[in-house]
Structures are given as C-alpha cells and as structure tokens.
Design a protein around this motif. Structure first.
Motif, PDB file in Angstrom:
ATOM      1  N   ALA A  66       2.151  -5.297   6.746  1.00  0.00           N
ATOM      2  CA  ALA A  66       2.379  -6.277   5.671  1.00  0.00           C
ATOM      3  C   ALA A  66       1.702  -7.604   6.015  1.00  0.00           C
ATOM      4  CB  ALA A  66       3.878  -6.486   5.487  1.00  0.00           C
ATOM      5  N   GLY A 193       8.660  -8.129   5.996  1.00  0.00           N
ATOM      6  CA  GLY A 193       7.620  -7.394   5.264  1.00  0.00           C
ATOM      7  C   GLY A 193       8.045  -5.950   5.022  1.00  0.00           C
ATOM      8  N   ASN A 197       8.987  -4.336   1.194  1.00  0.00           N
ATOM      9  CA  ASN A 197       8.210  -3.153   0.777  1.00  0.00           C
ATOM     10  C   ASN A 197       9.046  -1.875   0.753  1.00  0.00           C
ATOM     11  OD1 ASN A 197       5.219  -3.653   0.320  1.00  0.00           O
ATOM     12  ND2 ASN A 197       5.620  -4.859   2.150  1.00  0.00           N
ATOM     13  N   GLN A 215       6.327  -1.138  12.089  1.00  0.00           N
ATOM     14  CA  GLN A 215       5.251  -2.104  11.900  1.00  0.00           C
ATOM     15  C   GLN A 215       4.980  -2.833  13.219  1.00  0.00           C
ATOM     16  OE1 GLN A 215       3.856  -5.360   8.685  1.00  0.00           O
ATOM     17  NE2 GLN A 215       6.021  -5.419   9.087  1.00  0.00           N
TER      18      GLN A 215
END
Ligand code: GAP
Length: 504
Positions: A66, A193, A197, A215
């Motif tokens: 992200a 992020g 999402n 992530q």
C-alpha cells in the motif's frame, strides 16, 4: 559467541559497507540510516525469508504493498492523531528536548528511586513511575528537579518543564495547495494500509475467514530521541501481518502466531533462549490492543528490547473505520444496515452473517531484525596460529554474498576470465549475489569475506588452468568453507551442483 557490544556491530557495519549515517556528507540526519552494498542484500534476504515463510509457505495469506502517504482521515479514525504520541520534556537551561521515559531510565538508580518516591510509586515498577509522571505534569516537573535528574547532554541537573505529549506522525502537504484539507501523513505503521484495503482484498480474492494479509514497507515516526544506531530510527521498515479471524477464535490464533514467529526467528539464527516474551501489562497496551506479546531480544549493550510485537487488535481498526465512515456520511446507519452495506465486514464462516473480524498482528521491524541477525552471527575466533578472526556466521540464505570467486592473480587474464565465467554460471542458479573478487590478495579477500559472512570462497589458481605444480588438479578449483575453514578441491564441472546443495 555473538557480538558483545553495539560498538563492535556499528564499526563492522561502517567498515564493510552495511550501514551508513543518512545525509552523512552534510553532517548526518539523526534517526536516518542508509543501507550500503551489503546492508541492502542482507535486508532484502531477511524480507524475502519473512515473505517466503509467511506468504508462500501458508495457504491462508495474501500480500499487499500500500502507499506510504495516507489520507489524514485514516490516521484520525485509527486513533493515531489522538494517541500516537510520546511524552517529551525540555530542559529550560539549554532547550534540549528528551523523551521523558528515556530521560528518567538513563539516570542513576538513586535518582530514579527519588523520582519514584516523589510520585508515590516503586522504582521496581518503572512503567508505573512513567505513567504517574505523565498523569501529573506539574508534580513531575518538580519531582525531576528535586531528585536531581541530569541532562544527558550537559551532565548538569536540568530545569525541567512539565512533560507534554508529542505526536510522532510526520505530516506532509499533498499537491500545490497547502490548506487544512490538503495534507496527509506518512504512515506510522504499515498496518493501516492493510485495514483500508481489507474489502478490496476480500472481494478480489474471495477469501473467507480465517486469513491474513502481509505487507513489508517503510513507516515513519518522528521519534523524540532516536538512538542506539538502527534500533530506534525515524524512518523504519516493518514486516506486518494482519490476520483476520472469527471473534472468539482470536486468543487461539494469538498463541498460534506467537509460536510461528518464535520459530521463524530461530530459523534466522536468533534463538528462543535470547528472546523473552513480555505479556504487556494492561496499562501499557497500545490504544487498539486487547493483549500484546512483545518479543524482547537480548541486544548487545541494550539488553532485552522489543524486536517484534504480536498484538490482538480485536475488531478495533476495522470497526473504527466502519463506524467513522458512517460518521462522515459515507455509510449510513452501519449497525442497522450491516447486511446490505457490508463495509469492512466479511461473512461469518458458520452463520454467513456479516461480521467485523478480530485481528492478530505480528509486527516486526526489519532494522531491528537486521541488528539481531548481525549480532547473533558476529563471532570472534582465535585461530590455531594465534591470530584472531572476525567472522559473520550468517545462515546461508541471509548472507549478502553467497559465493566469492577469486582469481589468484588479478593480472593473469587466463585466471580472471575463467573466474568471471564461473561467477556467471553460478549467478544463473538464482541463489543470490555471487561476487567476482579480483582484488589480488587472497589472504585479504578471505578475511573480508569472513567478516561479511560469505559462506564459500572459490579460488581459481594456476593448477586450475594446468600451469601449476600438480597436473591432477587441472579443471578443479578450491572451495573454502567460511565456518570450518576446510578447503576442498572440486571439479569445475561439478561446482554448480556442489554449491547448490551446500547453499540450499
Ligand atoms: N502495527 C503495530 C506496530 O507498529 P509497534 O510495536 O509500534 O507496533 C512494531 O512496532 C515493530 O516495529 C517493533 O517491534 C519494532 O521492531 C519496529 N519499530 C517500531 N518503532 C521503531 C523505531 N523507531 N525504529 C526501529 N524500529 C521500530
């Protein structure tokens, strides 16, 4: 023996090109570091090992990358605008600014005891002392002066202001208009992020509970006192998982991830015996946490400090983003319309009704991981001839250079060309970086590669090309093992298979 002091690591990192001070030629920028030729390889290898283990080797994970700058509403509704702060305090005598808990922690024991007594707390319970100082700013200022708390810069007793919270988020303007609506934040954690999402990932992958999103990326914290090399920096990198599960199963998943993460650290050469598990006391939990285990690695010089946090974030984030979207008028009447709007919800695996999942979050810092990996690998040995050698006993998958190919003489084209062609063949195996080391001094090359943790050195000499004393060695090279120092003659035709097996 792992490294015994932070100085040893800092010196190695600079000397061999792992890590440099950020903006160094202009005097440096505190809390920012640049990763050099070997640092970037080691960092990439740590991240790849994490991704492999947490994404590829599981069947219940997806990945994400992200953006770093986020809408201010995200960080407002996540609670960071209101609560992501540390207490800071100034010395009026020289205008130096400190983080309150760091300032007090670094004082002599008798001074800490006096501060604790003035605040009605026991010095044994340091978090309670800090909490009392934060809660009573006027009393805190007086207590610090009376106890003789010294300024670490001047060494003198300070004239301390009242502590006040300092928000650690970096703000930045977006686009050419710098009004109140045109700014965002550099994310202070990668997690947000993932939350924003969540629905995109669910809709595009058809994931059902339980599953996670992983992530790796940069995060930014305007630390009041960045310190201890890359341990506390202002620009950091995180490896984070948000694992979404059905409410009620969260505690079981929390234990699952604790175990998984400890075994991952072990596989990187950071043993369990060096990690203490801190069940974070209620009063110290982050604003989103129901329960958190902090993994406290025994860093050289620093002692036990957090390397990773494994938090049960409950339904705090998805719940709060859903609720606040409703407040902003983006979604109407969340509670009544949960079925139809299904904003940040997912079907319950049994009832199929929309549910806001609970989240378990293992969150590790890449920089702190690198420091721990280096510290465990750092070894000083006395050789049989009495010489000392420094060797980084990194696990091969983490080593910045997997193999160094060394022509014995740099000015003999025949040796250099053959070494280059061996290097090129090995590079094609996809094991990572293979280096042609043609500095010309074999002894120095071995020393350098010991210090940077290269598992194998391959030497091309005159025997290799049939111009030495022993004709039986034609077409063979010497392979030197970093850890055992054993040297073996291997046929060039068998070299790739030999090294591939060793480096697997
Ligand atoms: N999303 C949860 C979160 O950010 P955290 O405990 O604040 O939790 C997670 O940070 C990890 O990030 C820490 O365990 C640490 O490894 C790393 N970290 C946090 N602040 C850091 C800093 N200023 N410098 C280097 N690493 C940091």
């Amino acid at each position: 023996m792992p490294a015994t002091s932070m100085e040893e690591l800092v010196s190695l990192c600079k000397r061999r090109g792992f890590i440099f001070q950020g903006s160094e030629i202009y005097g440096g920028l505190q809390g920012f570091y640049d990763y050099g030729p070997l640092g970037v390889e080691l960092k990439n290898n740590i991240k790849a090992a994490w991704w492999r283990s947490n994404v590829y080797e599981r069947d219940d994970m997806e990945g994400l990358d992200a953006s770093i700058i986020m809408h201010r509403q995200v960080l407002r509704h996540s609670g960071h605008e209101a609560t992501f702060s540390d207490p800071m305090i100034d010395n009026k005598k020289n205008n130096k600014r400190y983080r309150l808990d760091h300032l007090v922690k670094d004082q002599k024991a008798d001074v800490i005891a006096k501060v604790a007594a003035a605040m009605g707390e026991s010095a044994e319970n340091f978090p309670a002392v800090v909490a009392a100082l934060n809660a009573n700013p006027a009393q805190a200022s007086q207590a610090l002066k009376d106890a003789g708390v010294r300024d670490p810069f001047s060494g003198e007793v300070g004239d301390w202001t009242e502590p006040k919270p300092f928000n650690m988020m970096f703000k930045t303007t977006i686009g050419p208009v710098a009004d109140d609506e045109s700014y965002g934040y550099l994310r202070p954690e990668t997690a947000q992020g993932i939350f924003t999402n969540f629905k995109n990932v669910v809709d595009s992958t058809s994931r059902r509970l339980p599953f996670g999103i992983a992530q790796i990326g940069k995060a930014f914290r305007n630390e009041i006192t960045p310190r201890n090399f890359i341990f506390r920096v202002r620009e950091l990198e995180q490896m984070e998982i948000e694992f979404f599960c059905t409410p009620g199963t969260d505690e079981e998943w929390h234990e699952h991830w604790l175990e998984k993460r400890l075994s991952w650290w072990e596989a990187q050469g950071v043993p369990r015996s060096k990690i203490e598990i801190l069940d974070v006391p209620k009063e110290d939990l982050a604003h989103y946490s129901k329960r958190t285990y902090d993994l406290m690695y025994d860093y050289p010089t620093l002692g036990h400090e957090e390397i990773e946090g494994i938090a049960n974030r409950s339904d705090y984030d998805l719940g709060s983003h859903t609720k606040n979207q409703s407040e902003l008028g983006l979604v109407a009447n969340v509670e009544e319309n949960l079925d139809s709007i299904a904003k940040l919800t997912i079907p319950h695996p049994e009832t199929n009704k929309p549910v806001v999942p609970f989240v378990i979050e293992p969150s590790a810092g890449v920089d702190r991981a690198l420091l721990a990996v280096l510290s465990e690998a750092f070894t000083k040995e006395t050789l049989e001839n009495g010489n000392e050698r420094i060797v980084l006993k990194l696990r091969p998958h983490l080593a910045p250079i997997k193999v160094a190919v060394i022509p014995l003489a740099r000015n003999k084209a025949e040796l250099v060309d053959l070494a280059r062609s061996i290097k090129s063949d090995l590079q094609k195996l996809g094991l990572g970086r293979i280096l042609l080391e043609d500095s010309g001094n074999i002894g120095k090359a071995y020393r350098r590669h010991d210090e940077v943790g290269t598992p194998y050195c391959v030497t091309v000499d005159f025997d290799t090309v049939g111009k030495g004393d022993d004709a039986t060695l034609t077409g063979t090279v010497t392979v030197r093992d970093r850890d055992t120092l054993a040297q073996e003659r291997v046929k060039i035709s068998e070299l790739t298979a030999y090294l591939q097996a060793k480096l697997k």
